[in-house]
Design a protein around this motif. Structure first.
Motif, PDB file in Angstrom:
ATOM      1  N   GLY A   1       0.801  -1.213   0.000  1.00 15.15           N
ATOM      2  CA  GLY A   1       0.000   0.000   0.000  1.00 15.15           C
ATOM      3  C   GLY A   1       0.834   1.264   0.000  1.00 15.15           C
TER       4      GLY A   1
ATOM      5  N   ASN B   1      -3.859   1.466 -10.581  1.00 12.87           N
ATOM      6  CA  ASN B   1      -3.877   1.722  -9.146  1.00 12.87           C
ATOM      7  C   ASN B   1      -5.051   2.614  -8.773  1.00 12.87           C
TER       8      ASN B   1
ATOM      9  N   ARG C   1      -7.862   0.420  -8.432  1.00  8.05           N
ATOM     10  CA  ARG C   1      -7.715  -0.279  -7.152  1.00  8.05           C
ATOM     11  C   ARG C   1      -8.191   0.606  -5.992  1.00  8.05           C
TER      12      ARG C   1
ATOM     13  N   VAL D   1     -11.137  -0.148  -3.408  1.00  5.83           N
ATOM     14  CA  VAL D   1     -10.930  -0.133  -1.954  1.00  5.83           C
ATOM     15  C   VAL D   1     -11.944   0.790  -1.280  1.00  5.83           C
TER      16      VAL D   1
ATOM     17  N   GLY E   1     -12.893  -3.209  -1.155  1.00  2.00           N
ATOM     18  CA  GLY E   1     -11.615  -3.737  -1.618  1.00  2.00           C
ATOM     19  C   GLY E   1     -10.537  -3.758  -0.560  1.00  2.00           C
ATOM     20  N   ALA E   2     -10.800  -3.102   0.584  1.00  7.85           N
ATOM     21  CA  ALA E   2      -9.797  -3.098   1.655  1.00  7.85           C
ATOM     22  C   ALA E   2      -9.485  -4.510   2.125  1.00  7.85           C
TER      23      ALA E   2
ATOM     24  N   HIS F   1      -6.926  -5.679  -0.834  1.00  3.28           N
ATOM     25  CA  HIS F   1      -6.206  -4.658  -1.593  1.00  3.28           C
ATOM     26  C   HIS F   1      -4.806  -5.118  -2.006  1.00  3.28           C
TER      27      HIS F   1
ATOM     28  N   TYR G   1      -3.332  -5.174  -5.736  1.00  2.00           N
ATOM     29  CA  TYR G   1      -2.083  -4.520  -6.108  1.00  2.00           C
ATOM     30  C   TYR G   1      -1.248  -5.438  -7.001  1.00  2.00           C
TER      31      TYR G   1
END
Lengths: 152, 128
Positions: free
Chosen positions: A40, A104, A107, A111, A116-117, A120, A124
Protein backbone atom coordinates in the motif's frame (compact mmCIF):
# COMPACT_ATOMS: atom_id res chain seq x y z
CA UNK A 1 12.23 -7.45 56.70
CA UNK A 2 15.00 -8.78 54.56
CA UNK A 3 16.68 -6.46 52.18
CA UNK A 4 16.46 -8.76 49.19
CA UNK A 5 12.70 -9.02 48.93
CA UNK A 6 11.20 -6.58 46.52
CA UNK A 7 7.67 -5.44 46.70
CA UNK A 8 5.92 -5.32 43.37
CA UNK A 9 5.36 -1.61 43.75
CA UNK A 10 9.02 -0.87 44.24
CA UNK A 11 10.52 1.28 41.54
CA UNK A 12 13.47 -0.47 39.93
CA UNK A 13 16.82 1.24 40.32
CA UNK A 14 17.80 0.69 36.75
CA UNK A 15 15.48 2.09 34.15
CA UNK A 16 15.50 -0.15 31.10
CA UNK A 17 17.36 1.49 28.29
CA UNK A 18 14.69 2.30 25.73
CA UNK A 19 16.12 3.31 22.41
CA UNK A 20 13.49 5.59 21.01
CA UNK A 21 14.24 6.16 17.37
CA UNK A 22 13.25 9.58 16.22
CA UNK A 23 12.80 10.63 12.63
CA UNK A 24 16.02 12.09 11.26
CA UNK A 25 14.76 15.02 9.24
CA UNK A 26 18.13 15.79 7.71
CA UNK A 27 18.27 12.42 5.96
CA UNK A 28 14.58 12.11 5.22
CA UNK A 29 15.07 10.29 1.91
CA UNK A 30 17.22 7.51 3.36
CA UNK A 31 15.01 7.41 6.47
CA UNK A 32 11.98 6.86 4.30
CA UNK A 33 13.75 4.28 2.16
CA UNK A 34 14.87 2.28 5.19
CA UNK A 35 11.38 2.18 6.60
CA UNK A 36 9.82 -1.16 5.73
CA UNK A 37 6.93 -0.60 3.38
CA UNK A 38 4.01 -2.81 2.44
CA UNK A 39 2.42 -2.75 -0.98
CA UNK A 40 0.00 0.00 0.00
CA UNK A 41 2.84 2.40 0.77
CA UNK A 42 4.54 1.66 -2.53
CA UNK A 43 1.24 2.12 -4.34
CA UNK A 44 0.80 5.50 -2.64
CA UNK A 45 4.32 6.68 -3.51
CA UNK A 46 4.16 5.48 -7.11
CA UNK A 47 0.65 6.90 -7.58
CA UNK A 48 1.99 10.28 -6.53
CA UNK A 49 5.09 10.18 -8.71
CA UNK A 50 3.15 8.99 -11.78
CA UNK A 51 0.42 11.55 -11.11
CA UNK A 52 2.87 14.46 -10.98
CA UNK A 53 4.56 13.19 -14.15
CA UNK A 54 1.24 12.85 -15.96
CA UNK A 55 -0.02 16.37 -15.19
CA UNK A 56 3.38 17.63 -16.32
CA UNK A 57 2.97 15.65 -19.50
CA UNK A 58 -0.53 17.06 -20.05
CA UNK A 59 0.88 20.60 -20.14
CA UNK A 60 3.57 19.41 -22.52
CA UNK A 61 0.93 17.66 -24.63
CA UNK A 62 -1.10 20.84 -25.09
CA UNK A 63 2.07 22.74 -25.97
CA UNK A 64 3.28 20.08 -28.38
CA UNK A 65 -0.05 19.99 -30.25
CA UNK A 66 -0.21 23.77 -30.61
CA UNK A 67 1.26 23.65 -34.18
CA UNK A 68 -2.17 22.29 -35.20
CA UNK A 69 -3.24 25.93 -35.43
CA UNK A 70 -0.49 26.66 -37.95
CA UNK A 71 -1.65 24.12 -40.49
CA UNK A 72 -0.48 20.91 -42.09
CA UNK A 73 3.19 21.64 -42.83
CA UNK A 74 4.02 22.93 -39.36
CA UNK A 75 2.18 20.07 -37.68
CA UNK A 76 3.72 17.28 -39.73
CA UNK A 77 7.18 18.79 -39.33
CA UNK A 78 6.77 18.88 -35.57
CA UNK A 79 5.31 15.36 -35.54
CA UNK A 80 8.31 14.01 -37.40
CA UNK A 81 10.54 15.00 -34.51
CA UNK A 82 8.26 13.09 -32.15
CA UNK A 83 8.31 9.86 -34.17
CA UNK A 84 12.06 9.31 -33.76
CA UNK A 85 13.02 6.05 -31.98
CA UNK A 86 13.99 8.00 -28.84
CA UNK A 87 10.59 9.65 -28.54
CA UNK A 88 8.81 6.38 -29.31
CA UNK A 89 10.55 4.71 -26.37
CA UNK A 90 9.69 7.72 -24.19
CA UNK A 91 6.09 7.40 -25.36
CA UNK A 92 6.12 3.74 -24.41
CA UNK A 93 7.46 4.58 -20.94
CA UNK A 94 4.75 7.22 -20.66
CA UNK A 95 2.26 4.43 -21.20
CA UNK A 96 3.78 2.61 -18.21
CA UNK A 97 3.05 5.70 -16.09
CA UNK A 98 -0.50 5.92 -17.47
CA UNK A 99 -1.00 2.21 -16.81
CA UNK A 100 0.18 2.31 -13.22
CA UNK A 101 -1.87 5.40 -12.42
CA UNK A 102 -4.99 3.97 -14.10
CA UNK A 103 -4.80 0.49 -12.60
CA UNK A 104 -3.88 1.72 -9.15
CA UNK A 105 -6.60 4.35 -9.46
CA UNK A 106 -9.12 1.60 -10.15
CA UNK A 107 -7.71 -0.28 -7.15
CA UNK A 108 -8.24 2.82 -4.98
CA UNK A 109 -11.85 3.14 -6.14
CA UNK A 110 -12.45 -0.56 -5.43
CA UNK A 111 -10.93 -0.13 -1.95
CA UNK A 112 -13.08 2.94 -1.30
CA UNK A 113 -16.38 1.85 -2.80
CA UNK A 114 -16.40 -1.92 -3.21
CA UNK A 115 -15.00 -3.36 0.03
CA UNK A 116 -11.62 -3.74 -1.62
CA UNK A 117 -9.80 -3.10 1.66
CA UNK A 118 -10.23 -6.81 2.34
CA UNK A 119 -8.15 -7.80 -0.66
CA UNK A 120 -6.21 -4.66 -1.59
CA UNK A 121 -2.86 -6.50 -1.58
CA UNK A 122 -4.10 -9.05 -4.10
CA UNK A 123 -5.49 -6.19 -6.18
CA UNK A 124 -2.08 -4.52 -6.11
CA UNK A 125 -0.40 -7.68 -7.39
CA UNK A 126 -3.11 -8.15 -10.00
CA UNK A 127 -2.66 -4.57 -11.22
CA UNK A 128 1.07 -5.24 -11.68
CA UNK A 129 0.42 -8.43 -13.64
CA UNK A 130 -2.20 -6.73 -15.82
CA UNK A 131 0.02 -3.68 -16.20
CA UNK A 132 3.04 -5.65 -17.39
CA UNK A 133 0.92 -7.61 -19.89
CA UNK A 134 -0.68 -4.43 -21.26
CA UNK A 135 2.70 -2.66 -21.33
CA UNK A 136 4.23 -5.44 -23.45
CA UNK A 137 1.15 -5.58 -25.68
CA UNK A 138 1.37 -1.83 -26.27
CA UNK A 139 5.07 -2.23 -27.08
CA UNK A 140 4.22 -4.86 -29.68
CA UNK A 141 1.55 -2.54 -31.16
CA UNK A 142 3.68 0.61 -31.15
CA UNK A 143 6.76 -1.06 -32.56
CA UNK A 144 4.90 -3.46 -34.87
CA UNK A 145 6.59 -1.87 -37.88
CA UNK A 146 10.07 -2.24 -36.37
CA UNK A 147 9.35 -5.81 -35.22
CA UNK A 148 8.26 -6.76 -38.75
CA UNK A 149 11.47 -5.21 -40.10
CA UNK A 150 13.51 -7.36 -37.71
CA UNK A 151 12.01 -10.63 -38.94
CA UNK A 152 12.07 -9.83 -42.65
CA UNK B 1 -15.61 18.51 22.94
CA UNK B 2 -13.21 18.09 20.08
CA UNK B 3 -13.84 20.38 17.20
CA UNK B 4 -11.53 19.25 14.48
CA UNK B 5 -13.86 18.74 11.56
CA UNK B 6 -13.72 22.07 9.79
CA UNK B 7 -10.66 23.51 11.40
CA UNK B 8 -8.83 25.93 9.09
CA UNK B 9 -11.03 24.92 6.19
CA UNK B 10 -14.56 25.74 5.18
CA UNK B 11 -15.33 22.39 3.64
CA UNK B 12 -14.39 18.84 4.46
CA UNK B 13 -13.17 18.13 0.94
CA UNK B 14 -15.63 15.29 0.45
CA UNK B 15 -16.96 16.71 -2.82
CA UNK B 16 -13.48 16.97 -4.28
CA UNK B 17 -12.82 13.42 -3.07
CA UNK B 18 -15.86 12.06 -4.90
CA UNK B 19 -15.14 14.12 -8.00
CA UNK B 20 -11.55 12.88 -8.05
CA UNK B 21 -12.82 9.30 -8.23
CA UNK B 22 -15.55 10.00 -10.79
CA UNK B 23 -13.25 11.99 -13.08
CA UNK B 24 -10.58 9.33 -12.61
CA UNK B 25 -12.89 6.56 -13.78
CA UNK B 26 -14.08 8.68 -16.71
CA UNK B 27 -10.45 9.37 -17.65
CA UNK B 28 -9.66 5.64 -17.67
CA UNK B 29 -12.45 5.09 -20.22
CA UNK B 30 -11.39 8.11 -22.31
CA UNK B 31 -7.74 7.05 -22.10
CA UNK B 32 -8.50 3.60 -23.53
CA UNK B 33 -10.23 5.23 -26.51
CA UNK B 34 -7.40 7.75 -26.85
CA UNK B 35 -4.71 5.05 -26.95
CA UNK B 36 -6.61 2.91 -29.46
CA UNK B 37 -7.11 5.96 -31.72
CA UNK B 38 -3.53 7.18 -31.44
CA UNK B 39 -1.71 3.87 -31.82
CA UNK B 40 -4.06 1.79 -33.98
CA UNK B 41 -1.56 2.50 -36.73
CA UNK B 42 1.40 4.90 -36.90
CA UNK B 43 -0.50 7.38 -39.07
CA UNK B 44 -3.68 7.67 -36.99
CA UNK B 45 -2.13 9.74 -34.25
CA UNK B 46 0.77 11.39 -35.95
CA UNK B 47 -0.35 13.07 -39.17
CA UNK B 48 -2.28 16.27 -39.80
CA UNK B 49 -4.55 14.52 -42.31
CA UNK B 50 -5.69 11.94 -39.77
CA UNK B 51 -6.39 14.61 -37.14
CA UNK B 52 -8.21 16.81 -39.67
CA UNK B 53 -10.33 13.88 -40.82
CA UNK B 54 -11.23 12.92 -37.29
CA UNK B 55 -12.07 16.48 -36.32
CA UNK B 56 -14.69 16.71 -39.07
CA UNK B 57 -16.91 14.79 -36.68
CA UNK B 58 -18.08 17.12 -33.92
CA UNK B 59 -18.30 14.19 -31.53
CA UNK B 60 -14.53 13.83 -31.57
CA UNK B 61 -14.21 17.52 -30.74
CA UNK B 62 -16.66 17.18 -27.86
CA UNK B 63 -14.80 14.12 -26.56
CA UNK B 64 -11.46 15.95 -26.75
CA UNK B 65 -12.87 19.01 -24.99
CA UNK B 66 -14.28 16.80 -22.24
CA UNK B 67 -11.00 14.91 -22.02
CA UNK B 68 -8.83 17.99 -21.52
CA UNK B 69 -11.29 19.52 -19.02
CA UNK B 70 -11.50 16.38 -16.89
CA UNK B 71 -7.76 15.69 -17.11
CA UNK B 72 -6.88 19.25 -16.08
CA UNK B 73 -9.30 19.14 -13.16
CA UNK B 74 -8.17 15.69 -12.02
CA UNK B 75 -4.49 16.52 -12.38
CA UNK B 76 -4.51 19.88 -10.67
CA UNK B 77 -6.85 18.69 -7.94
CA UNK B 78 -4.38 15.85 -7.43
CA UNK B 79 -1.51 18.32 -7.09
CA UNK B 80 -3.56 20.29 -4.57
CA UNK B 81 -4.23 17.06 -2.67
CA UNK B 82 -0.47 16.57 -2.34
CA UNK B 83 -0.08 20.07 -0.89
CA UNK B 84 -2.96 19.36 1.49
CA UNK B 85 -0.83 16.68 3.14
CA UNK B 86 1.38 19.42 4.55
CA UNK B 87 0.61 22.05 7.09
CA UNK B 88 0.57 25.26 5.11
CA UNK B 89 0.13 28.88 6.06
CA UNK B 90 -3.02 30.54 4.76
CA UNK B 91 -1.11 32.76 2.33
CA UNK B 92 0.74 29.73 0.96
CA UNK B 93 -2.54 27.87 0.43
CA UNK B 94 -4.06 30.85 -1.35
CA UNK B 95 -1.09 31.39 -3.62
CA UNK B 96 -0.79 27.70 -4.50
CA UNK B 97 -4.51 27.43 -5.29
CA UNK B 98 -4.47 30.59 -7.39
CA UNK B 99 -1.38 29.42 -9.27
CA UNK B 100 -3.00 26.04 -9.98
CA UNK B 101 -6.31 27.60 -11.06
CA UNK B 102 -4.61 30.11 -13.36
CA UNK B 103 -2.36 27.41 -14.83
CA UNK B 104 -5.34 25.10 -15.34
CA UNK B 105 -7.58 27.72 -16.91
CA UNK B 106 -4.80 28.98 -19.19
CA UNK B 107 -3.85 25.55 -20.49
CA UNK B 108 -7.48 24.43 -20.83
CA UNK B 109 -8.24 27.57 -22.82
CA UNK B 110 -5.16 26.96 -24.96
CA UNK B 111 -6.26 23.38 -25.60
CA UNK B 112 -9.79 24.50 -26.49
CA UNK B 113 -8.45 27.13 -28.89
CA UNK B 114 -6.27 24.50 -30.60
CA UNK B 115 -9.25 22.18 -31.07
CA UNK B 116 -11.48 25.01 -32.34
CA UNK B 117 -8.80 26.22 -34.74
CA UNK B 118 -8.96 22.98 -36.75
CA UNK B 119 -11.13 23.83 -39.74
CA UNK B 120 -14.21 22.05 -41.02
CA UNK B 121 -13.59 21.23 -44.67
CA UNK B 122 -16.52 21.82 -47.03
CA UNK B 123 -16.13 18.55 -48.95
CA UNK B 124 -16.65 16.48 -45.84
CA UNK B 125 -18.77 18.99 -43.95
CA UNK B 126 -21.77 16.66 -44.01
CA UNK B 127 -19.86 14.22 -41.87
CA UNK B 128 -20.59 15.92 -38.58
Amino acid sequence: MEKDTKSPLEIPNEVPDFKIKTFDQKNWISENLHYKKDSGSWAWILHRITGIALIGYLFLHVYSLSPLTKGEIAFNQMMQSYTTPFFMVVEWLLFAFVLFHSLNGIRIVIVDWADGAKYHKQLYKLSWVLGIILFLAMGALMFSHEIKMLFN
Amino acid sequence: MLKYKYKSSKDSGSKSWVLQRITGLALVVLMIGHYILMHYNPESGHTYGAVLNRMQHSWYRIIDLTFITLAMYHGLNGIWNIFRDYKLKQWAKLSIISALVILGLAFTAWGYSIIFSIPYINSVAGAN
